[in-house]
Scaffold this active site. Sequence first.
Site: not given
Length: 326
Positions: A165, A185, A244-245, A274, A292
Amino acid sequence: MNEANEAGGATGHDVLVTTPSFGQHASGPWEVFEAAGVRARTASAAHPLTERQLIEEAEGVKALVVGLDPVTAAVLDAAPGLNVVAKHGVGTDNIDLAAAAAHGVRVVNAPGSNTTAVADMTMALLLAAVRRIVPAHASVTGGRWDRFFGPELAGRTLGIVGFGRIGQAVARRARGFDMDLIAYDPHLPAAVFAEQKVPAVTLDELIAAADVITLHLPMPSGGPLLGRAELAAMKPGSCVINTARGGLVDEGALAELLHSGHLAAAGIDVFATEPPTGNPLLTAPNAVLTPHCAAFTQQANAAMGTTVAADVVRVLRGEEPVNAVV
């Protein structure tokens, strides 16, 4: 509001909310609990809770609404009355899904609730990084009038890693800047790329061709997706965007390549640890760093909270959740 009405509805089952962003900019999520008669309380420890803190705070609760807190097998063992864990967001990397299934605990999330917010932030970080908006602002407010040059986005190739998405929403925005698009992907069928009219490539092909790489995948096992070798293989003068990460990128290698000039810029919203105290990216040139907060819009906050709250209520009533992960 941080505690819902204790009467009626789903018979007063307790919900522990650990993430401070739940209902932070919208009363709707708390009102979902209140209307169902579900008691909700917030954690006393600061988010994200450690495993030990979560074990202590989750005692006796029937539902958890978590952010980045580690919901491990030990947490599930210590909360035998737990029925559902709701991720206030999309990614469930911090939840042991296999352990949840083994304990008969449902896991739900809020897919699509932050798509627009994160896609907008991706483009904001890209523009801020390549056009050097932050140092330009500092120049003006500091009484200087320095000039900052950067590339236009038109005709540049955006490599989208993760084409769900959010990746597709980023593609739509990038088309408005006349960028060329490619995507990788491993989890999607070819029909998705064909429908979106974006060429599907391998990760190596994307790294070699992209002027900008933007990351929109969950955390993989076995180390960062963009390690030292992958970052070094990127085009000279290219850019990395990560909303994202944090663990998707070797942060030390990224900082080194920014210092050397091999990479021109980076926009980073997520970090392996973090807050990123001592992170080498803190002193890297041409890096735009944010805390974030890509999903932090009023609209996303409302949608995310009401979505997970509604599914928590459904599970506590013995109904099937709409957005079941497990």
